[in-house]
Enzyme design. Structure first.
Site, PDB file in Angstrom:
ATOM      1  N   HIS A 194       0.823  -1.210   0.000  1.00 28.45           N
ATOM      2  CA  HIS A 194       0.000   0.000   0.000  1.00 28.45           C
ATOM      3  C   HIS A 194       0.858   1.260   0.000  1.00 28.45           C
ATOM      4  O   HIS A 194       0.551   2.238  -0.689  1.00 28.45           O
ATOM      5  CB  HIS A 194      -0.922   0.012   1.220  1.00 28.45           C
ATOM      6  CG  HIS A 194      -2.038  -0.972   1.128  1.00 28.45           C
ATOM      7  ND1 HIS A 194      -2.620  -1.307  -0.064  1.00 28.45           N
ATOM      8  CD2 HIS A 194      -2.675  -1.694   2.085  1.00 28.45           C
ATOM      9  CE1 HIS A 194      -3.584  -2.189   0.163  1.00 28.45           C
ATOM     10  NE2 HIS A 194      -3.624  -2.439   1.452  1.00 28.45           N
ATOM     11  N   ARG A 301      -4.949  -6.174 -13.733  1.00 25.11           N
ATOM     12  CA  ARG A 301      -4.982  -7.376 -12.892  1.00 25.11           C
ATOM     13  C   ARG A 301      -6.339  -7.456 -12.206  1.00 25.11           C
ATOM     14  O   ARG A 301      -6.696  -6.566 -11.441  1.00 25.11           O
ATOM     15  CB  ARG A 301      -3.859  -7.327 -11.860  1.00 25.11           C
ATOM     16  CG  ARG A 301      -2.472  -7.271 -12.473  1.00 25.11           C
ATOM     17  CD  ARG A 301      -1.420  -7.173 -11.367  1.00 25.11           C
ATOM     18  NE  ARG A 301      -0.054  -7.228 -11.888  1.00 25.11           N
ATOM     19  CZ  ARG A 301       0.673  -6.168 -12.190  1.00 25.11           C
ATOM     20  NH1 ARG A 301       0.163  -4.948 -12.022  1.00 25.11           N
ATOM     21  NH2 ARG A 301       1.898  -6.290 -12.654  1.00 25.11           N
ATOM     22  N   ARG A 337      -6.662  -9.049 -17.628  1.00 22.89           N
ATOM     23  CA  ARG A 337      -6.132 -10.395 -17.405  1.00 22.89           C
ATOM     24  C   ARG A 337      -7.102 -11.185 -16.531  1.00 22.89           C
ATOM     25  O   ARG A 337      -7.550 -10.694 -15.491  1.00 22.89           O
ATOM     26  CB  ARG A 337      -4.761 -10.338 -16.725  1.00 22.89           C
ATOM     27  CG  ARG A 337      -4.096 -11.711 -16.594  1.00 22.89           C
ATOM     28  CD  ARG A 337      -2.718 -11.606 -15.970  1.00 22.89           C
ATOM     29  NE  ARG A 337      -2.767 -11.242 -14.566  1.00 22.89           N
ATOM     30  CZ  ARG A 337      -1.683 -11.009 -13.815  1.00 22.89           C
ATOM     31  NH1 ARG A 337      -0.487 -11.075 -14.366  1.00 22.89           N
ATOM     32  NH2 ARG A 337      -1.808 -10.680 -12.552  1.00 22.89           N
ATOM     33  N   GLU A 435       4.908 -16.406 -20.231  1.00 17.80           N
ATOM     34  CA  GLU A 435       5.693 -16.369 -18.998  1.00 17.80           C
ATOM     35  C   GLU A 435       6.232 -17.741 -18.628  1.00 17.80           C
ATOM     36  O   GLU A 435       6.965 -17.887 -17.651  1.00 17.80           O
ATOM     37  CB  GLU A 435       4.847 -15.801 -17.849  1.00 17.80           C
ATOM     38  CG  GLU A 435       3.480 -16.441 -17.720  1.00 17.80           C
ATOM     39  CD  GLU A 435       2.547 -15.642 -16.820  1.00 17.80           C
ATOM     40  OE1 GLU A 435       3.033 -14.826 -16.021  1.00 17.80           O
ATOM     41  OE2 GLU A 435       1.323 -15.845 -16.910  1.00 17.80           O
ATOM     42  N   ASP A 459       7.780 -13.476 -14.313  1.00 19.12           N
ATOM     43  CA  ASP A 459       7.700 -14.927 -14.170  1.00 19.12           C
ATOM     44  C   ASP A 459       8.578 -15.642 -15.194  1.00 19.12           C
ATOM     45  O   ASP A 459       9.136 -16.707 -14.901  1.00 19.12           O
ATOM     46  CB  ASP A 459       6.249 -15.404 -14.304  1.00 19.12           C
ATOM     47  CG  ASP A 459       5.501 -15.321 -12.982  1.00 19.12           C
ATOM     48  OD1 ASP A 459       6.163 -15.205 -11.940  1.00 19.12           O
ATOM     49  OD2 ASP A 459       4.257 -15.368 -12.991  1.00 19.12           O
ATOM     50  N   CYS A 506       4.914  -6.677 -20.413  1.00 16.88           N
ATOM     51  CA  CYS A 506       4.204  -6.041 -19.292  1.00 16.88           C
ATOM     52  C   CYS A 506       4.888  -6.295 -17.949  1.00 16.88           C
ATOM     53  O   CYS A 506       4.347  -5.953 -16.910  1.00 16.88           O
ATOM     54  CB  CYS A 506       2.753  -6.513 -19.236  1.00 16.88           C
ATOM     55  SG  CYS A 506       2.564  -8.282 -18.927  1.00 16.88           S
TER      56      CYS A 506
END
Length: 572
Positions: A194, A301, A337, A435, A459, A506
């Site tokens: 955060h 996301r 996604r 990925e 990834d 990305c």
């Protein structure tokens, strides 16, 4: 004294330290008598409600200039406080084991925190801090303390202040709005914490993951914070302070120069148009993308809708979130996604039994194994496509049958909407994340079957090099410049060119301006990154000659030589 952490919001901050206290989670542990169970449960329930009321009050009284992300983050904390996985399980511990309320709450919080810590996805892993922060609020309420974090010491002042804390919750961020703080330094946190999210949205320098900064710094210490390198210097000598003040002024001038690029096209010196897309995690971040001149959303996301939820978000809830982003982008493309979660935690919060969560039933594997969950999300995304250009991105594709099964699920979702008479874009594009090394190696049929490809370098690097970058013991081996990684990226881009399909990156590589020329040299024409990184990368693009870089990089790769990005920057 120099401390080193993770720089998550660029810039230089110089000011006096204000050290926030932390609610101690090492609470008293004792067993209550059976006669006290009812009153102890009532004490916990009252504290939970008080903490919820505090979150709601903060959310409804946010000032107009508050970061857009704050309201959503406060909502996340409100949902966690109401989540039966926290509240009901803690109440059961009081009833069944006769724990005192503080012990029951922290015990259940530890279970949830361990589940989040085991997750592969960095963003989801960081959500464990949310559990800890809401527990701190409840303990404050039970102790009768308005706040044990000494926020009252921060008053409006003309002097620059550096907030030093163990961690900073969204509620703390709201209270800090009235002070002239110049930066944040925290013991905990990562790029998706955060503190990082809000600091970037406010363009305030921040360094997180420092370990023990709160115990090593005192109120009033002079602190220099370098949000780029992740360095914090405490009580620097005069010559160092003077040097950093000059760096601070240079950076301010640099940001002012960058701001002029917002409405300028992203074109290389030899006339190649480069797409500049934004990665977002919350619907509110779409406006930040527009403010920084994004051509669209390259990665939205969707996991944020599913975090901290006992009941899965229904179709309408998802549709509202997706359509909000699509409407905000006003015709610019939005790539959503599908759910990238699983293996390490099921949707009802129970820990799954798996030997290796990173290689288990996650992402598209998880969704295809739960057709109703997948169908609900696909219908919501399709409905949002009625409001603008939407593209669907499938994570962790490794097999052709996964694409074929996804297309069947998408066709079924379209039939459902046809029967209901709901509008959607029947020509919605379907793409996949590259990925998994196997996909990048055998990319040709994937490029033929899909509408677009998006390389998830985070990834891809981890899987190619067998490195968990979150593991401090091997994180130094995480290398985006490894020849194998670069060859996989080049292979994917080249396959996309041959098939006439767009390819974007990305992962974090796309947002690193030091690697911009390298990616251009690999043939990349679409970059997707955090909105705050867009202008830095655009500046490098406009100063580069794409075709010259392609020739240079291809020559180096063919010779099997290592690539030095600084050398590319110097020669072009």
């Amino acid at each position: 004294m120099c401390l080193y952490g993770k720089g998550v919001a660029r810039g230089y901050a110089i000011g006096r330290a204000v050290v926030l206290g932390a609610t101690a989670l090492e609470v008293a542990h004792y067993r209550i008598s059976p006669d006290a169970v009812v009153s102890e449960k009532a004490r916990l329930t009252t504290a939970l409600k008080a903490a919820q009321d505090e979150m709601r009050e903060l959310a409804t009284t946010l000032p107009d200039d508050a970061p857009r992300e704050l309201a959503a983050l406060l909502d996340v904390h409100s949902m966690l406080l109401a989540d039966p996985l926290l509240a009901n399980e803690a109440l059961l511990l009081i009833e069944a084991r006769h724990y005192n309320a503080e012990w029951a709450l922290t015990a259940q919080g530890q279970i949830l925190g361990e589940q989040f810590a085991a997750m592969e996805d960095e963003y989801l892993r960081e959500r464990g801090s949310d559990v800890r922060q809401v527990i701190e609020r409840v303990i404050d309420a039970m102790s009768g303390s308005k706040s044990s974090r000494s926020l009252d010491k921060i008053q409006k002042t003309d002097e620059s202040l550096i907030v030093v804390a163990h961690d900073i919750s969204p509620a703390d961020m709201v209270r800090l709005r009235g002070a002239s703080f110049a930066g944040f330094a925290t013991d905990l946190g990562g790029p998706t914490s955060h503190t990082a999210i809000v600091a970037r949205s406010m363009a305030v320098p921040a360094v997180v993951g420092l370990g023990h900064v709160r115990s090593l710094v005192s109120d009033g210490d002079v602190v220099v914070l370098d949000g780029a390198s992740g360095t914090v210097i405490v009580n620097p000598p005069a010559f160092a302070l003077q040097e950093y003040r000059q760096m601070q002024q240079d950076f301010i001038a640099y940001r002012e120069e960058l701001a002029l690029l917002k409405n300028v096209e992203s074109v290389t010196l030899d006339g190649i148009r480069i797409g500049m897309l934004a990665n977002i995690e919350l619907p509110e971040e779409a406006e930040l993308a527009i403010e920084n001149g994004a051509d669209g959303i390259g990665l939205f996301r969707s996991e944020f809708l599913f975090i901290g939820q006992t009941d899965l978000p229904d179709e309408d809830q998802q549709y509202q979130a997706y359509s909000k982003v699509v409407k905000t982008m006003a015709g610019r493309p939005v790539t959503i996604r599908t759910l990238d979660i699983g293996a390490d935690k099921t949707m009802d919060g129970e820990l799954a039994v798996t030997m290796n969560p990173a290689l288990g039933q996650r992402a598209i594997r998880y969704c295809l194994a739960r057709p109703e969950l997948f169908a609900t999300q696909l219908r919501a995304i399709l409905r949002a496509s009625a409001h603008g250009k939407v593209k669907i991105l499938i994570p962790m594709i490794a097999h052709m049958h996964e694409i074929q099964s996804t297309k069947l699920a998408l066709a079924s979702a379209m039939r459902d909407l046809d029967e209901r008479g709901d509008e959607y874009d029947a020509a919605v594009e379907l793409g996949a994340m590259v990925e998994v090394p196997a996909t990048a190696i055998a990319i040709e049929p994937f490029a033929q079957l899909l509408d677009f490809l998006s390389i998830g370098t985070n990834d891809l690097i981890q899987y190619t090099l067998a490195i968990d970058r979150a593991d401090s013991e091997v994180a130094n081996l995480y290398d985006p410049l490894h020849p194998a990684v670069l060859r996989l990226i080049a292979n994917t881009i080249n396959a996309g060119e041959r098939a006439g399909k767009p390819v974007s990156v990305c992962g974090e590589m796309a947002g690193d301006p030091k690697l911009t020329r390298l990616l251009l040299g690999l043939g990349l024409t679409e970059f997707s990154m955090h909105p705050q990184q867009l202008l830095d990368v655009k500046r490098e693009i406009r100063r580069a000659h794409s075709n010259a870089l392609r020739t240079q990089v291809a020559t180096i790769l063919n010779r099997g030589q290592p690539i030095d990005p600084d050398l590319l920057n110097a020669q072009n």
